[in-house]
Design an enzyme around this catalytic site. Structure first.
Site, short mmCIF file in Angstrom:
data_model
loop_
_atom_site.label_atom_id
_atom_site.label_comp_id
_atom_site.label_asym_id
_atom_site.label_seq_id
_atom_site.Cartn_x
_atom_site.Cartn_y
_atom_site.Cartn_z
N CYS A 218 0.82 -1.23 0.00
CA CYS A 218 0.00 0.00 0.00
C CYS A 218 0.85 1.28 0.00
O CYS A 218 0.55 2.23 -0.73
CB CYS A 218 -0.95 -0.01 1.18
SG CYS A 218 -0.16 -0.45 2.73
N HIS B 17 -3.24 6.31 4.41
CA HIS B 17 -1.84 6.61 4.74
C HIS B 17 -1.48 7.99 4.18
O HIS B 17 -2.01 8.41 3.15
CB HIS B 17 -0.90 5.61 4.04
CG HIS B 17 -0.97 4.20 4.55
ND1 HIS B 17 -1.65 3.83 5.69
CD2 HIS B 17 -0.40 3.07 4.06
CE1 HIS B 17 -1.51 2.52 5.87
NE2 HIS B 17 -0.75 2.04 4.89
#
Ligand code: A2P
Length: 333
Positions: A129, A242
């Site tokens: 990710c 994130h």
């Protein structure tokens, strides 16, 4: 595209649940859908297109008749089941790190290296990710002005460590507010009102596994072993999405700030959020639930004039960092 028989392995997990949302939102042609998880979850029901679908315990025969298996149940499960999936003639799109660096297994971000997906022999890997979110912000510049070095610091959400970690963040936060003791179960350290170095093993070179994934996966995706990457990965008390601070050095010259904005505007999957007057830049709370990665704080680096840019990006780890990217790979096929 003819409708596909789809299996989701790890359907009850944080990414697994997002596969359902993404298949719906992208109007993916699903002929049938099978939801798999561990024995613990058998019998639980998850909703898809207005229907409650029962979760089944995963077994070697679960993939019979399936065209496509979206996996997010951890590396060990992916390794154990690969043979059963491919023997059934089903294509596996795997969100774990099990096969990402394996020769012959494509590692794909559809906006960046879609051509790689076609070269698969049964398995396609979804990148890490943090790597996906970083490259969505770096590649639009790289394809015009070659990037030769990246220094990146991540601010990673609980979602990257799965459903249980998200629950632990909530519980740990409640415990601090209520002045109660709390013993972490999933995370190595207290997570409420705290941050810590990424919870993956630290290697002999002092870098943790997450950091080395960013280095190695970037080189494979960009097909460039010369690109230098210096990462620091940190887990922050954010539920999902994130963020990353990225210093980008260019081989010859850096684009101007305006050119960079223009390059982002032309690139799918990226949205510029860069309002200096209001001090409004990418935030996890605004990236959560969004398909686009948000890019901002686009500024020439003061220490390397004309050679480097600094940016800040926020992207939904469960979507572009995982489920969305995997379903986009399936669309490519
Ligand atoms: P379960 O919910 O039954 O434990 P997360 O990444 O959010 O932790 O989710 C992991 C997913 O992988 C869950 O759906 C989990 O199912 C599933 N899973 C974990 N171990 C196994 C296993 N041995 N066999 C099948 N599914 C598994």
């Amino acid at each position: 595209m003819p409708a596909k028989h789809v299996v989701i392995a790890g359907a009850t997990g944080a990414v697994g649940r997002e596969f359902l949302t993404v298949l719906e939102k992208l109007d993916f042609p699903v002929a049938s859908l099978r939801l798999l998880a561990s024995k613990r979850s058998a019998g639980q029901k998850l909703r898809f297109r207005g229907e409650d679908i029962p979760v089944e315990e995963m077994s070697p025969t679960s993939f019979k008749g399936a065209d496509l298996a979206l996996f997010s149940a951890g590396s060990a499960v992916s390794k154990e089941y690969e043979k059963y999936v491919t023997d059934a003639g089903c294509v596996m799109i795997d969100n774990s790190s099990a096969f990402r660096l394996r020769e012959g297994t494509p590692l794909v971000i559809p906006e960046i290296n879609p051509e790689s997906a076609k070269k698969h022999s049964g398995v396609i890997a979804n990148p890490n990710c943090s790597t996906i979110i970083m490259l969505m912000a770096v590649f639009p510049l790289h394809r015009r002005y070659r990037v030769h070095r990246i220094v990146v610091s991540t601010y990673q959400a609980a979602s990257g460590a799965g459903w249980a970690a998200m629950e632990e963040l909530k519980e740990a936060t409640r415990a601090v507010l209520e002045n109660r003791p709390f013993v972490p179960q999933k995370m190595p350290f207290p997570y409420g009102f705290n941050l810590f170095s990424h919870n993956s093993a630290v290697g002999e070179n002092g870098y943790n596994e997450e950091e080395m994934k960013m280095v190695k996966e970037t080189r494979k995706i960009l097909n460039d072993n010369s690109i230098a990457i210096s990462p620091t990965c940190i887990r922050v008390p954010v539920l999902r999405a994130h963020a990353e601070s990225i210093h980008i050095e260019f081989a010859e010259k850096a684009p101007s700030e305006d050119e960079a904005r223009q390059l982002y505007a032309e690139f799918p999957g990226v949205r510029v959020v860069d309002d200096r007057a209001r001090n409004h830049f990418p935030m996890p709370i605004e990236a959560s639930g969004q398909f686009d990665c948000l890019v901002g704080r686009i500024r020439a680096d003061l220490s390397l004039p004309g050679r480097a840019l600094n940016i800040f990006v926020a992207g939904d780890q469960l979507l572009k960092g995982a489920a969305l990217n995997a379903v986009q790979i399936a669309q490519l096929l």
